[in-house]
Motif scaffolding. Structure first.
Motif, mmCIF file in Angstrom:
data_model
loop_
_atom_site.group_PDB
_atom_site.id
_atom_site.type_symbol
_atom_site.label_atom_id
_atom_site.label_comp_id
_atom_site.label_asym_id
_atom_site.label_seq_id
_atom_site.Cartn_x
_atom_site.Cartn_y
_atom_site.Cartn_z
ATOM 1 N N GLY A 62 46.320 80.461 53.114
ATOM 2 C CA GLY A 62 47.393 80.793 52.181
ATOM 3 C C GLY A 62 48.677 80.068 52.549
ATOM 4 N N TYR A 63 49.625 80.085 51.657
ATOM 5 C CA TYR A 63 50.889 79.380 51.853
ATOM 6 C C TYR A 63 51.588 79.829 53.138
ATOM 7 N N ASP A 64 51.807 81.134 53.280
ATOM 8 C CA ASP A 64 52.488 81.656 54.461
ATOM 9 C C ASP A 64 51.699 81.373 55.732
ATOM 10 N N VAL A 65 50.390 81.586 55.642
ATOM 11 C CA VAL A 65 49.516 81.402 56.798
ATOM 12 C C VAL A 65 49.541 79.954 57.293
ATOM 13 N N GLU A 66 49.457 79.006 56.367
ATOM 14 C CA GLU A 66 49.440 77.597 56.762
ATOM 15 C C GLU A 66 50.799 77.136 57.280
ATOM 16 N N ILE A 67 51.874 77.729 56.769
ATOM 17 C CA ILE A 67 53.202 77.425 57.316
ATOM 18 C C ILE A 67 53.260 77.852 58.775
ATOM 19 N N LEU A 68 52.793 79.066 59.040
ATOM 20 C CA LEU A 68 52.807 79.587 60.404
ATOM 21 C C LEU A 68 51.916 78.764 61.334
ATOM 22 N N LYS A 69 50.777 78.324 60.834
ATOM 23 C CA LYS A 69 49.896 77.469 61.646
ATOM 24 C C LYS A 69 50.597 76.163 62.004
ATOM 25 N N GLU A 70 51.315 75.593 61.023
ATOM 26 C CA GLU A 70 52.041 74.346 61.268
ATOM 27 C C GLU A 70 53.190 74.566 62.245
ATOM 28 N N GLY A 72 53.169 76.739 64.600
ATOM 29 C CA GLY A 72 52.503 76.831 65.891
ATOM 30 C C GLY A 72 52.225 75.452 66.487
ATOM 31 N N LYS A 73 51.754 74.534 65.654
ATOM 32 C CA LYS A 73 51.472 73.173 66.122
ATOM 33 C C LYS A 73 52.733 72.516 66.653
ATOM 34 N N ARG A 74 53.841 72.714 65.941
ATOM 35 C CA ARG A 74 55.089 72.059 66.336
ATOM 36 C C ARG A 74 55.699 72.687 67.580
ATOM 37 N N LEU A 75 55.300 73.916 67.861
ATOM 38 C CA LEU A 75 55.786 74.592 69.071
ATOM 39 C C LEU A 75 54.742 74.573 70.186
ATOM 40 N N ASN A 76 53.617 73.891 69.921
ATOM 41 C CA ASN A 76 52.511 73.824 70.884
ATOM 42 C C ASN A 76 51.983 75.207 71.267
ATOM 43 N N LEU A 77 51.871 76.057 70.259
ATOM 44 C CA LEU A 77 51.380 77.418 70.465
ATOM 45 C C LEU A 77 50.357 77.773 69.392
ATOM 46 N N LYS A 78 49.394 78.599 69.741
ATOM 47 C CA LYS A 78 48.433 79.101 68.776
ATOM 48 C C LYS A 78 49.070 80.252 68.001
ATOM 49 N N ASP A 80 48.161 83.855 66.515
ATOM 50 C CA ASP A 80 47.177 84.931 66.590
ATOM 51 C C ASP A 80 47.491 85.958 65.504
ATOM 52 N N PHE A 81 46.715 85.941 64.410
ATOM 53 C CA PHE A 81 46.986 86.809 63.265
ATOM 54 C C PHE A 81 46.338 88.181 63.426
ATOM 55 N N THR A 82 47.080 89.214 63.045
ATOM 56 C CA THR A 82 46.560 90.573 62.926
ATOM 57 C C THR A 82 46.796 91.018 61.494
ATOM 58 N N GLU A 83 45.738 91.426 60.801
ATOM 59 C CA GLU A 83 45.884 91.839 59.408
ATOM 60 C C GLU A 83 46.187 93.330 59.315
ATOM 61 N N LYS A 233 65.365 86.641 69.543
ATOM 62 C CA LYS A 233 66.307 85.649 69.028
ATOM 63 C C LYS A 233 65.870 84.225 69.335
ATOM 64 N N VAL A 234 65.371 83.988 70.539
ATOM 65 C CA VAL A 234 64.959 82.627 70.914
ATOM 66 C C VAL A 234 63.765 82.184 70.070
ATOM 67 N N LEU A 235 62.796 83.082 69.879
ATOM 68 C CA LEU A 235 61.645 82.771 69.024
ATOM 69 C C LEU A 235 62.103 82.444 67.611
ATOM 70 N N GLN A 236 63.028 83.236 67.091
ATOM 71 C CA GLN A 236 63.564 82.977 65.752
ATOM 72 C C GLN A 236 64.159 81.570 65.668
ATOM 73 N N GLU A 237 64.923 81.191 66.673
ATOM 74 C CA GLU A 237 65.556 79.870 66.685
ATOM 75 C C GLU A 237 64.513 78.756 66.717
ATOM 76 N N LYS A 238 63.458 78.951 67.504
ATOM 77 C CA LYS A 238 62.399 77.947 67.605
ATOM 78 C C LYS A 238 61.653 77.807 66.278
ATOM 79 N N VAL A 239 61.347 78.925 65.637
ATOM 80 C CA VAL A 239 60.659 78.912 64.352
ATOM 81 C C VAL A 239 61.541 78.265 63.289
ATOM 82 N N ASN A 240 62.836 78.580 63.307
ATOM 83 C CA ASN A 240 63.763 77.988 62.348
ATOM 84 C C ASN A 240 63.813 76.468 62.479
#
Length: 282
Positions: A62-70, A72-78, A80-83, A233-240
């Protein structure tokens, strides 16, 4: 007396500085924990086509899911989804069960100051799906009064329906197919939700259910973002940083067109809409 005042103010300033440092230390520590773990824990619904759902092979996408996967790639992290249902995501973020909630808090949400939000990755507005045969008897937003509105608990869409006097029929993390079937069968009369999600959902079931978007009846434009704990806050900054780079290099637009039938939801769309104030709705 002046010396006492100055001394008191100095203590206040020192306390504020210590709180800020403590908060920053917690944020840094949480980021280090994520790095050591090698993954970001994310809560997502998995039932909301085309943003978070399972494809024909059962894979979460999905759109949101693939954004998050990308991201993760840019942050060199996997990732891990929980539904889970959307009504439990904020609690999961607060408790530390997950690091990110795939749940968007809008400016008028009473909880907005209790969390951090990411850079917006989608611009949209609110629409309604009705029966194609008679528009469910709804020709204006005021006509929602007394109608049965379907949706998930605690969403802004249900708050809009409630504000307009609809009777709420709450669903717990079910698929669009269930929503559409109940709408056609008369268990409900209307589904108030995101325009682009509704447009895709209606197109997906056009051969099964006689439903439609009630054209011209739109309300409350908004942006969509991910949600974090105040302690991340740091995670937010990295994701942004990752999302901004995806906007700049065109990746975000490309993912949007993939899941929204060529539409770029990363850009604002000009439409006439009704502004419905839901600030007083719980």
């Amino acid at each position: 007396m002046k010396k006492l005042v100055v001394y008191f103010l100095s203590l206040v300033g020192l306390s504020a500085l210590l709180v800020a440092c403590s908060s920053q230390s917690t944020a840094e520590k949480n980021w280090e924990t994520i790095q050591k773990r090698g993954s970001i824990k994310v809560a997502t619904a998995g039932t909301l086509y085309p943003q978070t759902y399972h494809d024909d092979k059962g894979n979460l996408t999905g759109y949101d899911v693939e954004i998050l996967k990308e991201v993760g790639k840019r942050l060199n992290l996997k990732i891990d989804f929980t539904e889970m249902g959307v009504d439990g995501m904020l609690t999961a973020v607060t408790s530390g069960q997950v690091d990110i909630a795939n749940y968007s808090l809008e400016d008028d949400n009473k909880n907005v100051k209790k969390f951090l939000r990411s850079e917006p990755y989608k611009y949209s507005f609110t629409s309604m799906v009705v029966r194609a045969s008679d528009d469910s008897g709804i020709h204006s937003w005021k006509d929602l009064k007394g109608k049965k509105a379907a949706g998930a608990a605690s969403t802004k869409y249900m708050k809009i329906a409630k504000k307009m006097g609809a009777d709420l029929v709450v669903y717990d993390n079910v698929t669009n197919d269930v929503y559409m079937q109940d709408l056609v069968n008369g268990r409900t009369d209307v589904i108030v939700n995101d325009y682009y999600l509704q447009k895709m959902a209606v197109a997906a079931v056009k051969d099964k259910y006689a439903v439609k978007i009630n054209d011209g009846l739109y309300s409350n434009p908004y942006t969509t973002s991910f949600t974090f704990s105040l302690k991340n806050k740091v995670l937010q900054e990295k994701v942004n940083q990752a999302i901004k780079s995806m906007k700049k290099d065109g990746t975000l637009s490309k993912i949007s067109k993939q899941f929204f039938a060529g539409q770029d939801v990363t850009q604002k769309t000009k439409v006439d809409y009704t502004d419905i104030d839901i600030s007083d709705i719980d």
